[in-house]
Design an enzyme around this catalytic site. Structure first.
Site, mmCIF file in Angstrom:
data_model
loop_
_atom_site.group_PDB
_atom_site.id
_atom_site.type_symbol
_atom_site.label_atom_id
_atom_site.label_comp_id
_atom_site.label_asym_id
_atom_site.label_seq_id
_atom_site.Cartn_x
_atom_site.Cartn_y
_atom_site.Cartn_z
ATOM 1 N N VAL A 138 -24.619 25.588 -1.067
ATOM 2 C CA VAL A 138 -25.078 26.633 -0.153
ATOM 3 C C VAL A 138 -26.072 26.055 0.856
ATOM 4 O O VAL A 138 -25.962 26.301 2.064
ATOM 5 C CB VAL A 138 -25.715 27.803 -0.929
ATOM 6 C CG1 VAL A 138 -26.219 28.874 0.042
ATOM 7 C CG2 VAL A 138 -24.719 28.403 -1.908
ATOM 8 N N VAL A 141 -27.212 38.285 -4.981
ATOM 9 C CA VAL A 141 -26.234 39.182 -5.621
ATOM 10 C C VAL A 141 -24.946 39.193 -4.813
ATOM 11 O O VAL A 141 -24.950 39.524 -3.629
ATOM 12 C CB VAL A 141 -26.777 40.624 -5.742
ATOM 13 C CG1 VAL A 141 -25.727 41.541 -6.366
ATOM 14 C CG2 VAL A 141 -28.062 40.655 -6.563
ATOM 15 N N GLU A 177 -18.803 26.297 -14.516
ATOM 16 C CA GLU A 177 -19.547 25.056 -14.732
ATOM 17 C C GLU A 177 -19.081 24.383 -16.024
ATOM 18 O O GLU A 177 -18.410 24.996 -16.862
ATOM 19 C CB GLU A 177 -21.043 25.369 -14.847
ATOM 20 C CG GLU A 177 -21.643 26.060 -13.638
ATOM 21 C CD GLU A 177 -21.770 25.139 -12.432
ATOM 22 O OE1 GLU A 177 -21.696 23.904 -12.613
ATOM 23 O OE2 GLU A 177 -21.935 25.657 -11.306
ATOM 24 N N LYS A 228 -28.447 39.874 -11.855
ATOM 25 C CA LYS A 228 -28.029 40.648 -10.689
ATOM 26 C C LYS A 228 -28.139 42.147 -10.956
ATOM 27 O O LYS A 228 -28.476 42.928 -10.054
ATOM 28 C CB LYS A 228 -26.599 40.254 -10.314
ATOM 29 C CG LYS A 228 -26.490 38.800 -9.883
ATOM 30 C CD LYS A 228 -25.049 38.349 -9.757
ATOM 31 C CE LYS A 228 -24.968 36.873 -9.379
ATOM 32 N NZ LYS A 228 -23.582 36.367 -9.339
ATOM 33 N N GLY A 261 -19.652 30.572 -3.498
ATOM 34 C CA GLY A 261 -19.153 29.558 -2.575
ATOM 35 C C GLY A 261 -20.184 29.240 -1.506
ATOM 36 O O GLY A 261 -21.019 30.086 -1.141
#
Length: 444
Positions: free
Chosen positions: A17, A133, A191, A206, A314
């Site tokens: 990110v 979130v 992961e 979240k 992503g």
């Protein structure tokens, strides 16, 4: 033409990110300046290892390992490091120095949101975390701003793409949990250590954030009841499918009690915040969310039902959410007003899971003999749990030639306590081989 002022931006972290955020700041500088009313200068990127490989080719001179010095002179700080420390200390230091902060750190906001908001209020700066979130989905700003004149009654969310991919694979292909997880890891959705995702911890963070904004009360991770999906079997998925349901891991925050026009098991009024595998009717909008996508379903008194859908993770999608917060924070600096504050208008009680009243799905392995169904139905009735659907499938063991029955029950709404007592009583029946699963049901 008036010369635009320049705001210095410090970026903490340069993973998937962070690298995309840096790219956007460098490549789209003119567009961002026109929208923010100021030039956003990427002053530096703090990382642990300057030489680590990255998806985006960025100028080496921007990198530093000295995060503390970087945040001292920044007007805006973007925290994408993750974890609790040193992220927490750096964010607090930045706000105390007068910088607005944008973060995607769901674990930190869920764990210590009250402290962060108090410091932001004291400093008069903006703290934003849309990226924490559901990735690219704009959900926190609509709840905070667009629905601020309404009363939200309930939020249901698929907020973890890994678990949604796994459950969707199990539903569409009949795969076992372990095989679907392996596929998610192969494709990069999970992961190497998937615990935070499959045990529901990521979704619980979240859920705490969604509940806090929706009900104007600061909820922490400790207020969230959490169950993961590791115990969901292919048999559960198949039985749910046969009955017209799909299983999703949902984050749920809902107002319960007389004041909300709903029932609770203990008569209290408050907010139930929970994460657990849930059966949904296949016609429910959330049932159609496939793959690694996320969606949040909001119910409000006046707006009615709303659904927000999109990519929940992503680099590029999440960077989009970060940049939206960054532009908003930059505008607040340019206009000279205080940062946009969290609207905590009161303290609503966080209800334990025992207060919740929902429908349930129970799987039973029972002896195939006369009177079994009557015994089970009578026991349910004695505990005040009403059966809505009961389905039976007969199985014959190839080796022993002994027949057994698989019984699937969906109840009407019942309290957690009543259901737990019923399940314990059912286990004591001599016709019960085992209780194979107990799952909650929503949307019926």
């Amino acid at each position: 033409m008036t010369e635009l002022r320049t705001l210095k931006v410090a970026l903490l972290g340069c993973g998937n990110v962070g690298a995309q955020v840096a790219r956007i700041l460098l490549d789209d500088a003119d567009m961002l300046a026109s929208r923010a009313g100021a030039r956003l200068e990427l002053a530096g990127i703090a990382v642990r290892n300057i030489d680590a490989p990255r998806e985006v080719d960025l100028p080496r001179e921007l990198f530093t390992t000295d995060a503390e010095t970087l945040v001292k002179d920044a007007d805006l700080v973007i925290e994408l490091m993750g974890g609790i420390e040193p992220a927490r200390s750096l964010i607090l230091a930045a706000m105390r120095n007068g910088a607005c902060v944008v973060t995607g750190n769901k674990a930190l906001v869920a764990k210590d949101g009250p402290t962060l908001h108090e410091e932001a209020d004291k400093a008069g700066v903006q703290l934003s975390y849309e990226a924490a979130v559901a990735g690219a989905i704009p959900i926190l700003r609509p709840i905070r701003d667009s629905l601020s004149g309404d009363r939200i009654t309930r939020v249901l969310g698929i907020v973890n793409g890994t678990t949604n991919f796994i459950l969707d694979q199990m539903d569409s292909t009949g795969a076992q949990f372990a095989d679907a997880l392996a596929e998610a890891q192969r494709l990069g959705y999970a992961e190497a250590d998937p615990t935070a995702d499959v045990e529901g911890h990521d979704a619980a963070s979240k859920a705490a954030i969604l509940a806090s904004l929706s009900f104007h009360t600061r909820f922490s991770l400790d207020d969230v009841y959490c169950e993961g999906i590791s115990s969901v079997t292919a048999a559960d998925i198949a039985a749910a499918k046969d009955a017209g349901f799909v299983i999703k891991l949902l984050a749920i925050a809902e107002k319960l009690g007389a004041a909300a026009g709903t029932e609770t098991a203990d008569g209290n009024t408050g907010v139930s915040v929970r994460v657990h595998p849930t059966l949904l009717p296949r016609e429910h909008p959330l049932a159609a969310v496939h793959g690694a996508f996320n969606a949040v379903f909001v119910e409000a008194e006046n707006a009615g039902e709303l659904m927000f859908y999109g990519q929940g993770a992503g680099g590029k999608p999440t960077a989009s959410a970060v940049m939206g917060d960054l532009i908003s924070a930059a505008r607040s600096i340019v206009l000279g007003g205080p940062g946009r504050a969290e609207t905590t208008t009161g303290q609503v009680l966080a209800l334990p899971i025992a207060s919740a009243v929902t429908s349930y799905y129970i799987g039973l392995d029972v002896a195939d003999q006369p009177g079994v169904l009557a015994k089970i139905a009578r026991l349910f009735a004695e505990h005040g749990v009403s059966i809505e659907i009961m389905r039976q499938t007969i199985h014959r063991d190839a080796d022993s030639n002994i027949e057994s029955a698989e019984l699937r029950i969906v109840t009407h709404r019942a309290s957690e306590a009543a259901l737990a007592a019923t399940v314990e009583a059912v286990k004591g029946l001599d016709v019960i081989n085992s209780v194979t699963s107990v799952l909650r049901v929503e949307g019926v």
